[in-house]
Design a protein around this motif. Sequence first.
Motif, PDB file in Angstrom:
ATOM      1  N   GLN A 232       0.832  -1.198   0.000  1.00  0.00           N
ATOM      2  CA  GLN A 232       0.000   0.000   0.000  1.00  0.00           C
ATOM      3  C   GLN A 232       0.871   1.253   0.000  1.00  0.00           C
ATOM      4  N   ALA A 233       0.316   2.329  -0.496  1.00  0.00           N
ATOM      5  CA  ALA A 233       1.025   3.608  -0.468  1.00  0.00           C
ATOM      6  C   ALA A 233       1.444   3.942   0.963  1.00  0.00           C
ATOM      7  N   GLY A 234       2.668   4.413   1.090  1.00  0.00           N
ATOM      8  CA  GLY A 234       3.226   4.696   2.401  1.00  0.00           C
ATOM      9  C   GLY A 234       4.020   3.552   2.991  1.00  0.00           C
TER      10      GLY A 234
ATOM     11  N   PRO B 290       2.164   5.339  -5.443  1.00  0.00           N
ATOM     12  CA  PRO B 290       1.685   4.598  -6.624  1.00  0.00           C
ATOM     13  C   PRO B 290       2.569   4.815  -7.853  1.00  0.00           C
ATOM     14  N   GLU B 291       3.156   5.977  -7.982  1.00  0.00           N
ATOM     15  CA  GLU B 291       4.018   6.240  -9.139  1.00  0.00           C
ATOM     16  C   GLU B 291       5.351   5.497  -9.077  1.00  0.00           C
TER      17      GLU B 291
ATOM     18  N   ALA C  20       4.575  -3.130  -7.024  1.00  0.00           N
ATOM     19  CA  ALA C  20       3.273  -2.518  -7.267  1.00  0.00           C
ATOM     20  C   ALA C  20       2.814  -1.823  -5.989  1.00  0.00           C
ATOM     21  N   VAL C  21       2.455  -0.557  -6.108  1.00  0.00           N
ATOM     22  CA  VAL C  21       2.033   0.236  -4.964  1.00  0.00           C
ATOM     23  C   VAL C  21       0.593   0.669  -5.177  1.00  0.00           C
ATOM     24  N   SER C  22      -0.279   0.253  -4.298  1.00  0.00           N
ATOM     25  CA  SER C  22      -1.693   0.598  -4.426  1.00  0.00           C
ATOM     26  C   SER C  22      -2.002   1.873  -3.644  1.00  0.00           C
TER      27      SER C  22
END
Length: 127
Positions: free
Chosen positions: A13-15, A88-89, A124-126
């Motif tokens: 996850q993001a962060g 996410p980027e 992959a970052v959601s």
Amino acid sequence: EAQLVESGGGLVQAGGSLRLSCVASLFRLDFYAIAWFRQEPGKEREGVSCISISDGTTYYADSVKGRFTISSDNAKNTVYLQMNSLKPEDTADYYCAANLYYDGYDCLGDASGMDYWGEGTRVAVSS
């Protein structure tokens, strides 16, 4: 055959954080620059970070400064990329690459000149 093998990618996850590893086999990294590149399909390959194994000099793309840390464990012939505060980027396939280092070498900008490449690991970052 001399090669680089990456590991440590995944979905986060993001962060969140991930640590990528790049292990070299059948050659020593001592006089090499090891760089991490990333690429998404249809996008340009980006140099993310690089380290000179011999003197520990490190380089970072502006997009990852303050969030990513590159390091090496010479005894294990391994380079790590610690990725914190992921966004996410940052989603991409991440590759490590190696080339002999020299003073003034622009390792982040020399993807075409690298001697060795790994096969990549997916990050992959959601949101």
